[in-house]
Design a protein around this motif. Structure first.
Motif, mmCIF file in Angstrom:
data_model
loop_
_atom_site.group_PDB
_atom_site.id
_atom_site.type_symbol
_atom_site.label_atom_id
_atom_site.label_comp_id
_atom_site.label_asym_id
_atom_site.label_seq_id
_atom_site.Cartn_x
_atom_site.Cartn_y
_atom_site.Cartn_z
ATOM 1 N N PRO A 136 16.080 -26.735 -48.354
ATOM 2 C CA PRO A 136 16.133 -25.927 -49.582
ATOM 3 C C PRO A 136 16.934 -24.649 -49.383
ATOM 4 C CG PRO A 136 14.015 -25.694 -48.487
ATOM 5 C CD PRO A 136 14.773 -26.726 -47.715
ATOM 6 N N LYS A 137 17.316 -24.030 -50.505
ATOM 7 C CA LYS A 137 18.039 -22.750 -50.424
ATOM 8 C C LYS A 137 17.365 -21.760 -51.359
ATOM 9 C CE LYS A 137 22.589 -24.481 -49.280
ATOM 10 N NZ LYS A 137 23.844 -24.937 -49.727
ATOM 11 N N TYR A 138 17.028 -20.607 -50.826
ATOM 12 C CA TYR A 138 16.417 -19.574 -51.666
ATOM 13 C C TYR A 138 17.305 -18.324 -51.636
ATOM 14 C CZ TYR A 138 12.380 -22.659 -51.238
ATOM 15 O OH TYR A 138 11.557 -23.759 -51.267
ATOM 16 N N GLU A 139 17.518 -17.777 -52.819
ATOM 17 C CA GLU A 139 18.343 -16.565 -52.941
ATOM 18 C C GLU A 139 17.767 -15.423 -52.101
ATOM 19 O OE1 GLU A 139 21.169 -15.701 -54.721
ATOM 20 O OE2 GLU A 139 21.396 -17.878 -54.958
ATOM 21 N N LYS A 140 18.665 -14.641 -51.498
ATOM 22 C CA LYS A 140 18.190 -13.486 -50.708
ATOM 23 C C LYS A 140 19.202 -12.359 -50.770
ATOM 24 C CE LYS A 140 15.828 -16.273 -47.387
ATOM 25 N NZ LYS A 140 16.229 -17.568 -47.958
ATOM 26 N N ALA A 141 18.690 -11.151 -50.590
ATOM 27 C CA ALA A 141 19.602 -10.012 -50.485
ATOM 28 C C ALA A 141 20.237 -10.048 -49.104
ATOM 29 C CB ALA A 141 18.826 -8.715 -50.658
ATOM 30 N N GLU A 142 21.426 -9.442 -48.973
ATOM 31 C CA GLU A 142 22.123 -9.431 -47.682
ATOM 32 C C GLU A 142 21.237 -8.805 -46.597
ATOM 33 O OE1 GLU A 142 24.593 -11.082 -46.826
ATOM 34 O OE2 GLU A 142 24.870 -10.190 -44.830
ATOM 35 N N SER A 143 20.523 -7.725 -46.975
ATOM 36 C CA SER A 143 19.681 -7.045 -45.970
ATOM 37 C C SER A 143 18.578 -7.995 -45.460
ATOM 38 C CB SER A 143 19.064 -5.782 -46.566
ATOM 39 O OG SER A 143 18.282 -6.143 -47.685
ATOM 40 N N GLU A 144 18.100 -8.868 -46.335
ATOM 41 C CA GLU A 144 17.059 -9.821 -45.916
ATOM 42 C C GLU A 144 17.647 -10.879 -44.981
ATOM 43 O OE1 GLU A 144 14.097 -9.717 -49.771
ATOM 44 O OE2 GLU A 144 15.827 -11.038 -49.872
ATOM 45 N N ARG A 145 18.844 -11.296 -45.332
ATOM 46 C CA ARG A 145 19.511 -12.303 -44.478
ATOM 47 C C ARG A 145 19.703 -11.743 -43.064
ATOM 48 N NH1 ARG A 145 22.272 -16.464 -46.547
ATOM 49 N NH2 ARG A 145 23.868 -16.237 -44.933
ATOM 50 N N VAL A 146 20.091 -10.468 -43.007
ATOM 51 C CA VAL A 146 20.329 -9.844 -41.702
ATOM 52 C C VAL A 146 19.027 -9.782 -40.901
ATOM 53 C CG1 VAL A 146 20.950 -7.659 -40.567
ATOM 54 C CG2 VAL A 146 22.338 -8.526 -42.460
ATOM 55 N N LYS A 147 17.937 -9.420 -41.572
ATOM 56 C CA LYS A 147 16.650 -9.316 -40.870
ATOM 57 C C LYS A 147 16.228 -10.685 -40.310
ATOM 58 C CE LYS A 147 14.204 -5.365 -42.705
ATOM 59 N NZ LYS A 147 13.133 -4.912 -43.537
ATOM 60 N N ILE A 148 16.380 -11.712 -41.134
ATOM 61 C CA ILE A 148 15.979 -13.048 -40.663
ATOM 62 C C ILE A 148 16.876 -13.465 -39.501
ATOM 63 C CG2 ILE A 148 15.735 -15.485 -41.298
ATOM 64 C CD1 ILE A 148 15.219 -14.568 -44.177
ATOM 65 N N LYS A 149 18.160 -13.194 -39.651
ATOM 66 C CA LYS A 149 19.091 -13.583 -38.580
ATOM 67 C C LYS A 149 18.721 -12.894 -37.271
ATOM 68 C CE LYS A 149 23.831 -14.292 -37.381
ATOM 69 N NZ LYS A 149 25.171 -14.511 -37.828
ATOM 70 N N ASN A 150 18.441 -11.591 -37.332
ATOM 71 C CA ASN A 150 18.055 -10.868 -36.112
ATOM 72 C C ASN A 150 16.834 -11.497 -35.470
ATOM 73 O OD1 ASN A 150 20.135 -9.110 -36.221
ATOM 74 N ND2 ASN A 150 18.990 -7.501 -37.292
ATOM 75 N N ALA A 151 15.860 -11.836 -36.308
ATOM 76 C CA ALA A 151 14.640 -12.451 -35.765
ATOM 77 C C ALA A 151 14.971 -13.785 -35.105
ATOM 78 C CB ALA A 151 13.611 -12.633 -36.876
ATOM 79 N N LEU A 152 15.807 -14.580 -35.743
ATOM 80 C CA LEU A 152 16.139 -15.904 -35.169
ATOM 81 C C LEU A 152 16.930 -15.766 -33.871
ATOM 82 C CD1 LEU A 152 17.148 -17.889 -38.407
ATOM 83 C CD2 LEU A 152 14.972 -17.970 -37.189
ATOM 84 N N MET A 153 17.799 -14.753 -33.826
ATOM 85 C CA MET A 153 18.617 -14.571 -32.625
ATOM 86 C C MET A 153 17.802 -14.015 -31.451
ATOM 87 S SD MET A 153 21.236 -15.848 -33.792
ATOM 88 C CE MET A 153 22.381 -15.803 -32.458
ATOM 89 N N ASN A 154 16.645 -13.446 -31.757
ATOM 90 C CA ASN A 154 15.797 -12.913 -30.683
ATOM 91 C C ASN A 154 14.693 -13.866 -30.272
ATOM 92 O OD1 ASN A 154 16.925 -10.418 -30.100
ATOM 93 N ND2 ASN A 154 16.136 -9.586 -32.031
#
Ligand SMILES: Nc1ncnc2c1ncn2[C@@H]1O[C@@H]2COP(=O)(O)O[C@H]2[C@H]1O
Length: 395
Positions: A136-154
């Motif tokens: 699925p795809k859910y709309e997100k603000a850029e700042s939210e995308r960045v936060k999720i990405k940081n969490a996944l990369m860590n």
């Protein structure tokens, strides 16, 4: 030799055809993969040399097991396409002659393939949709995308995924908020979701089935992920996770988790977990601790006669032998104290006693593949096990 011939003498014509076809497409894929790596490398000839391919005459497609660079550097390659693993997968999953016959040709039909897949994805609803499943795809603000990405990369489980997979995951996470004292995960429940904590603090409480006592193991803070164990191992939730404050989480459904994360990460991990499960010294560890231990392990290779640990040196690493044999030698007199092989471990004494130097020299007796834990990770993961390890070790 005798053993080999008896294994292969039982292969039917149908099974042989099946293997031939599979290996054919594997070779094709290996070749395409190899050429694309060579092209990417910028210097085709240097790339070939680095792969131990001879430039003149016949090319020998030998992949050395030796890691090219320094010790703790190269388990990153684990996620890449590995023809050797694929080969083993093919050989281990050859359908029986009956199944091949009933499918009408040498390649199993779709029905058969779906049945096979069920073994990996044990929930019935997972089975039919593997190929057609679209995350699925859910709309997100850029700042939210960045936060999720940081969490996944860590996060060890997701940090090595490709950019494409990371982007698929980011899109598929859905926001979910909880109030203080809400139970987000209940011990013993079925697991359906994987979480990343965006804001707030959570408590993780585990239960001891024998004593029936519970204890709080840690608090989970922003940017951390949880809820992976039940999805990875098809087991009930191993802990209760409660909100200590109002919280914002990102939630991933289990199908996306399985198709994107499990497909790449779990394969390698399961092989090692099975290996760790058979090491006596780790038998008191919980599954969670074993998984943490695995995440901290790096692969190191040593050639025969290489000195792995030198008597008198400060201890930096703890080693588990995945393949090969080593000799423990007392420097004065060069006496061989003992030989260790697959599943044995060494190097823990210098880690347990911080002032303690290496008491023996350890030398590779054959080509060795070792799983290595550095000092920091050792303390983080095995700290509470150090006494147990020490007692168990008879010098
Ligand atoms: N001992 C532990 N320390 C920290 N976190 C844990 C521990 N045991 C379980 N967890 C986390 O709590 C989660 C509960 O649900 P899961 O079993 O799916 O996945 C689990 C881990 O993410």
């Amino acid at each position: 030799m005798e053993e080999d011939s008896s294994i292969f003498s039982s292969i039917s014509e149908n099974e042989t055809k099946y293997i031939q076809l599979k290996i054919g497409s594997l070779l094709n894929r290996s070749f395409t993969e190899f050429i694309s790596q060579a092209k990417k490398s910028g210097d085709y000839k240097k790339f070939l040399k680095a792969q131990d391919l001879q430039e003149e005459g016949e090319y020998h497609f030998i992949k050395t097991d030796k890691e090219p660079s320094s010790p703790m550097s190269k388990s990153e390659s684990e996620d890449q396409f590995d023809p050797a693993h694929e080969f083993i997968e093919i050989i281990c999953n050859v359908p029986s002659s009956e199944e091949l016959k009933s499918s009408g040709n040498s390649i199993p039909n779709q029905k058969y393939l779906k049945k096979k897949r069920k073994a990996v994805f044990s929930n019935p609803e997972d089975v039919f949709n593997q190929e057609s499943f679209v995350p699925p795809k859910y709309e997100k603000a850029e700042s939210e995308r960045v936060k999720i990405k940081n969490a996944l990369m860590n996060n060890m489980l997701t940090k090595k995924l490709s950019d494409e997979s990371i982007n698929t995951l980011i899109a598929a996470f859905q926001k979910k908020t909880f109030n203080k004292d809400d139970v987000i995960i209940q011990y013993g429940d079925d697991g359906k979701e994987y979480f990343v904590l965006e804001a707030g603090v959570l408590q993780c409480e585990v239960f001891d089935e024998e004593t029936k006592e519970s204890s709080v193991t840690r608090t989970i803070t922003e940017g951390n992920a949880f809820g992976e164990l039940a999805l990875l191992y098809q087991t009930p939730r191993s802990a209760t996770i409660t909100a200590l404050t109002d919280c914002t989480t990102w939630v991933l459904d289990q199908m996306t988790f399985k198709t994107v994360i499990m497909a790449s990460a779990v394969k390698e991990r399961n092989i090692r977990l099975n290996f760790i499960d058979n090491i006596k010294v780790f038998e008191k560890m919980s599954r969670y601790e074993k998984v943490k231990l695995l995440d901290g392990l790096q692969v190191q290779y040593f050639e025969s006669s290489d000195v792995i640990v030198k008597e008198g040196d400060a201890g930096e690493y703890f080693y588990i032998i995945e393949e090969g044999k080593v000799e423990c030698i007392k420097e004065d007199g060069k006496e061989i104290i003992r030989t260790l092989d697959q599943g044995d471990y060494f190097g823990e004494l210098a880690l347990i006693e911080s002032e303690q130097k290496r008491t023996l020299t350890v030398k590779a007796k054959s080509l060795c593949k070792l799983l290595v834990l550095n000092k920091d990770t050792f303390y983080r993961v095995l700290g509470s096990f150090s006494n147990y390890l020490k007692k168990d070790y008879k010098l």
